[in-house]
Design an enzyme around this catalytic site. Structure first.
Site, short mmCIF file in Angstrom:
data_model
loop_
_atom_site.label_atom_id
_atom_site.label_comp_id
_atom_site.label_asym_id
_atom_site.label_seq_id
_atom_site.Cartn_x
_atom_site.Cartn_y
_atom_site.Cartn_z
N GLY A 223 0.83 -1.20 0.00
CA GLY A 223 0.00 0.00 0.00
C GLY A 223 0.86 1.25 0.00
O GLY A 223 2.08 1.20 0.18
N CYS A 256 8.47 4.70 0.67
CA CYS A 256 7.19 4.96 1.34
C CYS A 256 7.34 5.06 2.85
O CYS A 256 6.44 5.54 3.53
CB CYS A 256 6.20 3.84 1.01
SG CYS A 256 5.76 3.70 -0.72
N GLU A 346 1.51 12.05 1.52
CA GLU A 346 2.82 11.46 1.30
C GLU A 346 3.66 12.39 0.43
O GLU A 346 3.19 12.89 -0.59
CB GLU A 346 2.68 10.09 0.62
CG GLU A 346 4.00 9.34 0.49
CD GLU A 346 3.82 7.95 -0.11
OE1 GLU A 346 4.55 7.04 0.29
OE2 GLU A 346 2.95 7.78 -0.99
#
Length: 477
Positions: A223, A256, A346
């Site tokens: 994810g 990430c 993000e």
């Protein structure tokens, strides 16, 4: 095993179709051979391949090649990723993967490991060397074969990584076709690979992961991240600032897991900002923050690729201002948390947002929850605290699969030599992130398991034991 009778994909050229058919033909032949190997043989192959890629001389060349090809990342910090391959090898060598891998006499259960077959591995542009090598070690250990689909932006580096691994196999007398890499790669080619493989490992953007889950093939995906760290009043702010810098600057924030948001107690907020500046942070003013917002997102809030994973000086220059040469990352003060507040999303570059929480720790938890409503559910969270109750409450509240305590997130959550997380380059994010697992994808995910069950003495509690105070014997007459 792999579906080799699938109808030809219309979008593929004749050349691509021929390449894919040949790749699966070779993979099937290699699979029949590696399936016969014993534990000693696959362990040796894993060692040979891991060394061939992760030795300093070779990995330096691959890192330089990958950054030159893609234009993304930092050559200094990316070199550290070769130690991840060592960690994956460590974890693999310490486990059984051939024949009986577990016995439970009390339950009468014996478990046998079997290969999953042909794996389609989707390689991200930011890890054209680490992802193939890490997947290769686990695949060899599980006696699988892998067809890699490189990212077009860094495909030459992935080609070279796979070539090196193939040569290592050949030197050990094993089929080179245990590993193959598609040459004429594009989206239709990758989709065709995924539809024909036995298992898909999808490391990449949300679109690619969604495509993997839609392929009709079992898939492990990852994810999106939006790593957020809580710094409470008990934190060692010097340690927290140092680790935040290490996490944010690793490969120019391309991962990430790179710290994106810090939620800081008002009691240590000023000290933490000072500590961050001491570690190389540049604190942007409001005018600079507005300029950064303009070059990082378009008018509709889509992240712009030109400012992903670049040095802070390049990021500032793109925004129209300059920062001192000794600055390592940029910090902006968050102006709110929500989808309309772009800095709470993000970032994927050398910039982080900081937020101040006031009063009770529950307020920090509320802000943390709000961040993950913006994005990143299932991925990663962390805390700098020596208050076990705070750590426990974050563990209960955070909608993520992994929480790092007093550790640099991007260097810890995928496994480190000073924590117990399984080493990997693929982080499952559970149903929060649209994934099937909420674990670090590791050896067990590369294997099928056969359970053999023998009869045991009856284990049947009485109804009174099972139902407790709800049990009414009169209703059973």
């Amino acid at each position: 095993m792999a579906n080799t009778t699938v109808k030809k994909t219309k979008e593929l050229t004749a050349e691509q179709q021929q390449e894919l058919d040949l790749a699966f033909e070779r993979a099937q032949k290699a699979l029949k051979i590696i399936e016969s190997y014993d534990q000693k043989k696959v362990d040796r192959l894993a060692q040979a391949v891991a060394w061939a890629v992760s030795n300093k001389e070779t990995f330096t060349r691959l890192v330089d090649m990958g950054i030159e090809e893609s234009g993304l990342g930092d050559p200094v910090s990316r070199m550290g990723k070769r130690f991840k391959i060592r960690g994956i090898l460590r974890d693999a060598l310490r486990q059984k993967s051939v024949g009986i891998i577990e016995e439970n006499a009390e339950k009468g259960i014996v478990k046998y490991a079997k290969p999953v077959g042909i794996i389609g591995s989707i390689v991200p542009t930011t890890n054209p060397d680490l992802t193939p090598a890490g997947s290769a070690v686990y695949a060899l250990k599980a006696r699988d074969v892998v067809i890699f689909s490189p990212h077009p932006r860094s495909k030459k580096t992935t080609f070279e990584t796979v070539r090196i691994m193939r040569e290592a196999l050949e030197r050990e007398g094993a089929p080179a076709d245990i590993f193959q890499c598609l040459q004429n790669v594009n989206i239709p080619m990758t989709q065709a690979l995924m539809s024909r493989a036995d298992l898909v490992l999808a490391t990449g953007g949300p679109g690619m992961v969604q495509s993997a889950y839609s392929s009709g093939t079992p898939a492990y995906g990852v994810g999106a991240g939006n790593s957020t760290m809580v710094i409470d009043e008990t934190a060692d702010v010097q340690e927290a600032a140092r680790n935040s810098m290490l996490s944010k600057t690793s490969d120019f924030g391309s991962g990430c897991s790179a710290d994106g948001n810090l939620i800081i107690s008002e009691k240590v907020y000023d000290d933490m900002l000072a500590a961050l500046e001491n570690e190389g942070a540049y604190l942007a003013n409001e005018e600079e923050k507005a300029k950064l917002r303009a070059v990082m997102w378009d008018e509709e809030g889509h992240r712009l690729a030109d400012t992903v994973a670049i040095a802070p000086h390049q990021l500032a220059k793109a925004a129209g201002f300059e920062i001192p040469a000794d600055r390592k990352f940029i910090v902006v003060k968050g102006d709110g948390i929500g989808k309309e507040h772009l800095f709470s999303r993000e970032k994927l570059t050398t910039l982080m947002a900081v937020y101040k929480y006031e009063g009770e720790f529950e307020n920090a938890l509320d802000m943390m929850r709000a961040v993950y409503e913006v994005g990143g559910k299932g991925h990663s969270c962390g805390i700098y605290s020596f208050n076990d109750d705070h750590i426990h409450r974050l563990g209960l509240a955070a909608p993520v699969s992994r929480i790092m305590v007093r550790q640099p997130q991007s260097k810890a959550n995928a496994g480190a030599f000073n924590n117990g997380m399984p080493m990997t380059s693929s982080l499952g994010c559970g149903t929060w992130g649209g994934n099937i697992v909420s674990e670090n994808v590791n050896l067990k995910h590369y294997m099928n398991t056969t359970w053999v069950s023998r009869p045991i003495p009856e284990d049947k509690p009485s109804d009174a034991e099972l139902f407790g105070e709800f049990y009414d014997p009169e209703k059973e007459k």
